[in-house]
Design a protein around this motif. Structure first.
Motif, PDB file in Angstrom:
ATOM      1  N   GLY A 122      43.985  41.362  41.702  1.00 59.07           N
ATOM      2  CA  GLY A 122      43.087  40.884  42.745  1.00 59.07           C
ATOM      3  C   GLY A 122      43.475  39.506  43.252  1.00 59.07           C
ATOM      4  N   PHE A 123      43.817  38.615  42.324  1.00 59.95           N
ATOM      5  CA  PHE A 123      44.244  37.266  42.694  1.00 59.95           C
ATOM      6  C   PHE A 123      45.510  37.315  43.546  1.00 59.95           C
ATOM      7  CE2 PHE A 123      46.887  33.533  41.796  1.00 59.95           C
ATOM      8  CZ  PHE A 123      46.020  32.499  42.136  1.00 59.95           C
ATOM      9  N   GLN A 124      46.470  38.147  43.161  1.00 53.38           N
ATOM     10  CA  GLN A 124      47.723  38.260  43.912  1.00 53.38           C
ATOM     11  C   GLN A 124      47.472  38.819  45.315  1.00 53.38           C
ATOM     12  OE1 GLN A 124      49.641  40.744  40.982  1.00 53.38           O
ATOM     13  NE2 GLN A 124      50.975  39.091  40.259  1.00 53.38           N
ATOM     14  N   GLY A 125      46.673  39.881  45.398  1.00 53.73           N
ATOM     15  CA  GLY A 125      46.434  40.506  46.695  1.00 53.73           C
ATOM     16  C   GLY A 125      45.750  39.570  47.668  1.00 53.73           C
ATOM     17  N   ARG A 126      44.812  38.761  47.190  1.00 61.84           N
ATOM     18  CA  ARG A 126      44.089  37.842  48.056  1.00 61.84           C
ATOM     19  C   ARG A 126      45.030  36.785  48.648  1.00 61.84           C
ATOM     20  NH1 ARG A 126      38.712  36.320  48.467  1.00 61.84           N
ATOM     21  NH2 ARG A 126      38.324  38.493  47.923  1.00 61.84           N
ATOM     22  N   ARG A 127      46.122  36.495  47.952  1.00 58.44           N
ATOM     23  CA  ARG A 127      47.044  35.440  48.390  1.00 58.44           C
ATOM     24  C   ARG A 127      48.360  35.982  48.942  1.00 58.44           C
ATOM     25  NH1 ARG A 127      43.307  34.433  45.398  1.00 58.44           N
ATOM     26  NH2 ARG A 127      42.163  32.488  45.710  1.00 58.44           N
ATOM     27  N   GLY A 128      48.374  37.264  49.253  1.00 59.83           N
ATOM     28  CA  GLY A 128      49.542  37.834  49.893  1.00 59.83           C
ATOM     29  C   GLY A 128      50.730  38.028  48.974  1.00 59.83           C
ATOM     30  N   LEU A 129      50.502  38.038  47.671  1.00 54.56           N
ATOM     31  CA  LEU A 129      51.583  38.256  46.709  1.00 54.56           C
ATOM     32  C   LEU A 129      51.623  39.734  46.326  1.00 54.56           C
ATOM     33  CD1 LEU A 129      50.883  35.191  44.362  1.00 54.56           C
ATOM     34  CD2 LEU A 129      52.525  35.334  46.254  1.00 54.56           C
ATOM     35  N   PRO A 130      52.748  40.216  45.839  1.00 53.42           N
ATOM     36  CA  PRO A 130      52.808  41.614  45.391  1.00 53.42           C
ATOM     37  C   PRO A 130      51.766  41.874  44.294  1.00 53.42           C
ATOM     38  CG  PRO A 130      55.006  40.691  45.561  1.00 53.42           C
ATOM     39  CD  PRO A 130      54.056  39.539  45.749  1.00 53.42           C
ATOM     40  N   ARG A 131      51.005  42.935  44.434  1.00 53.38           N
ATOM     41  CA  ARG A 131      49.928  43.258  43.482  1.00 53.38           C
ATOM     42  C   ARG A 131      50.502  43.996  42.267  1.00 53.38           C
ATOM     43  NH1 ARG A 131      44.557  43.629  45.071  1.00 53.38           N
ATOM     44  NH2 ARG A 131      44.435  45.589  43.889  1.00 53.38           N
TER      45      ARG A 131
END
Length: 287
Positions: A122-131
């Motif tokens: 969730g943290f990655q997806g919110r910041r545009g990083l690979p989930r």
């Protein structure tokens, strides 16, 4: 002097002036010559086209290394730091930092479980990083920038901290040896540790008393008459203060406090302890 001699003298004069590094500016409107102007006479072979004519220059700073790439031309993936199944203090810090920004609500446990992986995704997806759900160097640096260094009791909010060495007064007989500094209870018999569990104490205004006591009463289904709250597996050792199970401690960890009792959050652990402790067993509460 003839015309030919005059020409030779003019050439020699021009060479002498050039060697001195000066030349004469054309006359101005007033008929007077302008002051001499300094010119440089090359003393070496001219530089190649596009280079400076000065004899020396400041070296350029080393070129920055470009990001490494794979044979396919894509950037090298960030290095993985922790992934599901990992355990330890670093995983606790990861969980504590995720908890600070409300991406996780359990623990920290020190184990990279499914809930931790989901929080990381969730943290990655919110910041545009690979989930990916794994914590790599890019994810970790982004998390560090958004959070603060967690304190000791944030890392062990729900227990799991190592116990202090036993107090010398605990090394003989049957003793509940309780450390306020490590927030742990050791159940000891003749100097041997039988079990260890995290505990919680009273607040600044309702402190847990320190010293050497004896269990004087056990009450399996006790309810506090003063606070009207359940105190299961209560083992009283000093007035109204007892070692007992606390549902609040199980839910909130060290975010709360007791009214002076020694709270245990692991119900199975205190149920086993309750069966072993006898009236008259010693209780040592120390720093």
């Amino acid at each position: 002097m003839g015309r030919k001699g005059t020409a030779v003298l003019a050439v020699l004069g021009a060479l002498a002036v050039g060697a001195a590094g000066c030349t004469v500016q054309p006359a101005g409107t007033d008929g007077k010559g302008a002051p001499p102007v300094r010119i440089e006479v090359p003393s070496r072979t001219p530089d190649a086209p596009g280079t400076s004519a000065s004899p020396s220059r400041t070296p350029e700073a080393p070129a920055k290394k470009s990001p490494s790439v794979t044979p396919s031309g894509r950037p090298t993936p960030a290095r993985v730091l922790w992934s599901p199944g990992d355990e330890g203090r670093d995983v606790r810090e990861l969980q504590a930092r995720l908890r600070q920004i409300a991406w996780i609500f359990h623990g920290p446990t020190g184990t990279y479980d499914d809930l931790t992986a989901e929080a990381v995704r969730g943290f990655q997806g919110r910041r545009g990083l690979p989930r990916t759900g794994v914590t790599d160097t890019v994810t970790w640096q982004r998390l560090l920038a958004m959070t603060r260094e967690p304190g000791r009791w944030e890392l062990y909010l729900m227990g799991g901290q190592p116990a202090d060495p036993p107090d010398p007064r605990c090394r003989a007989g049957r003793v509940m040896c309780i450390s306020k500094s490590s927030r742990t209870l050791r159940w000891m018999i003749d100097g041997r540790t039988v079990s260890t569990m995290p505990v919680r104490f009273g607040s600044e205004y309702t402190p847990t008393r320190e010293g050497v006591f004896r269990v004087y009463w056990k009450s399996r289904h006790h309810v506090s008459t003063l606070y009207d709250s359940p105190m299961p597996y209560a083992m009283f050792f000093s007035g109204g203060q007892a070692v007992h199970y606390s549902a609040d401690f199980a839910a909130r960890g060290y975010a709360g406090a007791s009214h002076g009792c020694v709270n245990v959050r692991d119900e199975d652990a205190i149920a086993r302890l309750y069966e072993q402790v006898r009236d008259g067993d010693k209780v040592v509460v120390h720093r």
